[in-house]
Design a protein around this motif. Sequence first.
Motif, PDB file in Angstrom:
ATOM      1  N   UNK A  27       0.851  -1.187   0.000  1.00  0.00           N
ATOM      2  CA  UNK A  27       0.000   0.000   0.000  1.00  0.00           C
ATOM      3  C   UNK A  27       0.889   1.241   0.000  1.00  0.00           C
ATOM      4  N   UNK A  28       0.973   1.906  -1.137  1.00  0.00           N
ATOM      5  CA  UNK A  28       1.794   3.094  -1.246  1.00  0.00           C
ATOM      6  C   UNK A  28       1.099   4.308  -0.644  1.00  0.00           C
ATOM      7  N   UNK A  29      -0.215   4.246  -0.479  1.00  0.00           N
ATOM      8  CA  UNK A  29      -0.949   5.346   0.104  1.00  0.00           C
ATOM      9  C   UNK A  29      -1.812   4.798   1.225  1.00  0.00           C
ATOM     10  N   UNK A  30      -2.458   5.688   1.938  1.00  0.00           N
ATOM     11  CA  UNK A  30      -3.297   5.270   3.057  1.00  0.00           C
ATOM     12  C   UNK A  30      -4.613   6.019   2.974  1.00  0.00           C
ATOM     13  N   UNK A  31      -5.556   5.529   2.173  1.00  0.00           N
ATOM     14  CA  UNK A  31      -6.832   6.243   2.036  1.00  0.00           C
ATOM     15  C   UNK A  31      -7.624   6.299   3.329  1.00  0.00           C
ATOM     16  N   UNK A  32      -7.336   5.381   4.262  1.00  0.00           N
ATOM     17  CA  UNK A  32      -8.046   5.420   5.545  1.00  0.00           C
ATOM     18  C   UNK A  32      -7.309   6.273   6.576  1.00  0.00           C
ATOM     19  N   UNK A  33      -6.119   6.822   6.182  1.00  0.00           N
ATOM     20  CA  UNK A  33      -5.335   7.710   7.049  1.00  0.00           C
ATOM     21  C   UNK A  33      -4.963   7.009   8.352  1.00  0.00           C
ATOM     22  N   UNK A  34      -4.380   5.833   8.200  1.00  0.00           N
ATOM     23  CA  UNK A  34      -4.018   5.036   9.366  1.00  0.00           C
ATOM     24  C   UNK A  34      -2.822   5.641  10.090  1.00  0.00           C
ATOM     25  N   UNK A  39       2.790   6.950   4.775  1.00  0.00           N
ATOM     26  CA  UNK A  39       2.498   7.569   3.488  1.00  0.00           C
ATOM     27  C   UNK A  39       2.072   9.018   3.683  1.00  0.00           C
ATOM     28  N   UNK A  40       1.987   9.724   2.566  1.00  0.00           N
ATOM     29  CA  UNK A  40       1.605  11.133   2.646  1.00  0.00           C
ATOM     30  C   UNK A  40       0.229  11.306   3.268  1.00  0.00           C
ATOM     31  N   UNK A  41      -0.673  10.357   2.990  1.00  0.00           N
ATOM     32  CA  UNK A  41      -2.024  10.445   3.542  1.00  0.00           C
ATOM     33  C   UNK A  41      -2.162   9.692   4.856  1.00  0.00           C
ATOM     34  N   UNK A  78     -13.232   5.717   8.979  1.00  0.00           N
ATOM     35  CA  UNK A  78     -13.405   4.279   9.249  1.00  0.00           C
ATOM     36  C   UNK A  78     -13.690   3.512   7.956  1.00  0.00           C
ATOM     37  N   UNK A  79     -12.928   2.466   7.731  1.00  0.00           N
ATOM     38  CA  UNK A  79     -13.199   1.583   6.588  1.00  0.00           C
ATOM     39  C   UNK A  79     -14.154   0.463   6.974  1.00  0.00           C
ATOM     40  N   UNK A  80     -14.256   0.176   8.256  1.00  0.00           N
ATOM     41  CA  UNK A  80     -15.265  -0.742   8.778  1.00  0.00           C
ATOM     42  C   UNK A  80     -16.252   0.091   9.584  1.00  0.00           C
ATOM     43  N   UNK A  81     -17.506  -0.038   9.233  1.00  0.00           N
ATOM     44  CA  UNK A  81     -18.523   0.828   9.818  1.00  0.00           C
ATOM     45  C   UNK A  81     -18.656   0.610  11.325  1.00  0.00           C
TER      46      UNK A  81
END
Length: 397
Positions: A27-34, A39-41, A78-81
């Motif tokens: 995972x080069x990015x982190x769309x969930x902002x972990x 990563x930048x995100x 949250x990626x899991x609701x």
Amino acid sequence: MKGARGWVIAAVVAIVIAAAAYLLQPHEDSPEHSSNSDASAGASAALLFSQAIGHQTDQVTGTFDTPAPMSLMFVFTPTSQYTAAEAELTRRWVQTGGGTLIYASEHGDRELDRAFGVTRVGGYAPGGEYTATPVVAGVERVAGGSTIMPLDPSPSQVAVLRSPDGYVAGYVEHVGVGTVYVLADPLVLCNGYLEKAGNGRLLADLLSSAGPSAHVAFDEYHHGLTVSDFAPQAWVTTPWGAALLWLLVAVFFGLVLRGRRFGPLIQRPAEVARSDAEWSVAVGQLLRRSSARAVTLGLLAGATERAVATRTGLPLHPRERFWNALWVRAPEVAGDLAQIENSLVAASATERDLLNAAQRLHEIAHPAPFRRPAPPSAPLRPSGPPPREWGGRGTSR
């Protein structure tokens, strides 16, 4: 049933491969902002910064539970609701426990939005650089993503960030004895943006809002698979659930179409055992139909060599040693066989030549047994009285 079993196995293999590809891919990015991502995100810098300024900092993993009262918790996309019970537990922690919640998500979580009365505008608005209100001390502008889904705050929800078009990108609300900060653009607190504009100051202000010695927690429990992900509604409310549902539908219709009949059933005739002669005739017809005279002669020559090797007790391989030994042990057989094999190319011109060559090879492979001539038998002596002499002496009428 065999066809259906194949479809099921193929579906299971496809699911396993897709899951492995998703879990093992870098995972080069982190769309969930972990807070585990550099990563930048990602939000790992926020966790490290919290530790650096003296806050006891940890992550919520394994099972979900709110931190101690008077603590601060970050919730990034949250990626899991959240379940209704988890959202209500979080609200009680803020309302009666004096907790501070930093809730940053682009599209929000349905249960958290319901629990804290978060209303979002249906469309998108330009982002980029946001203007901070005086509520946030020492911060004038912060940088973020290019677009946001703006918030629609109520009178009790005070804006802290506004987009270039004046839309609310973040607000603060006091809930009971606690506080909730809602941000429509989590990137303002992520690794690649903390050095821009006043983003670092904004993070410092948020961390200090709960007190200099407050415990800080980052919710990582809702960045992975949870028990609620396997609830029935997850099949239509989550992307992976919808994908699996469509896969099951496709497999179902595939099985239906595969089992569809195109006419009445035809009983399979009982198989009749064929004799060796029929197989031989069939192979001969195939070779004749394909004009494979040279192939036929080659097969017959090979079979003849095997028969000769068996009869003379010689190993067939290596072939050169076999021929050397055959010339010594049975020179006549070796000469006849060599003569025929040398003329195989010419013998494949016509079927008559093919038949003659095949007969000669057969005679070498299966020679007729030699029979010794029977010794001459002694002449049979007549038994009984000698024949009468007709018309001689001593005869009477």
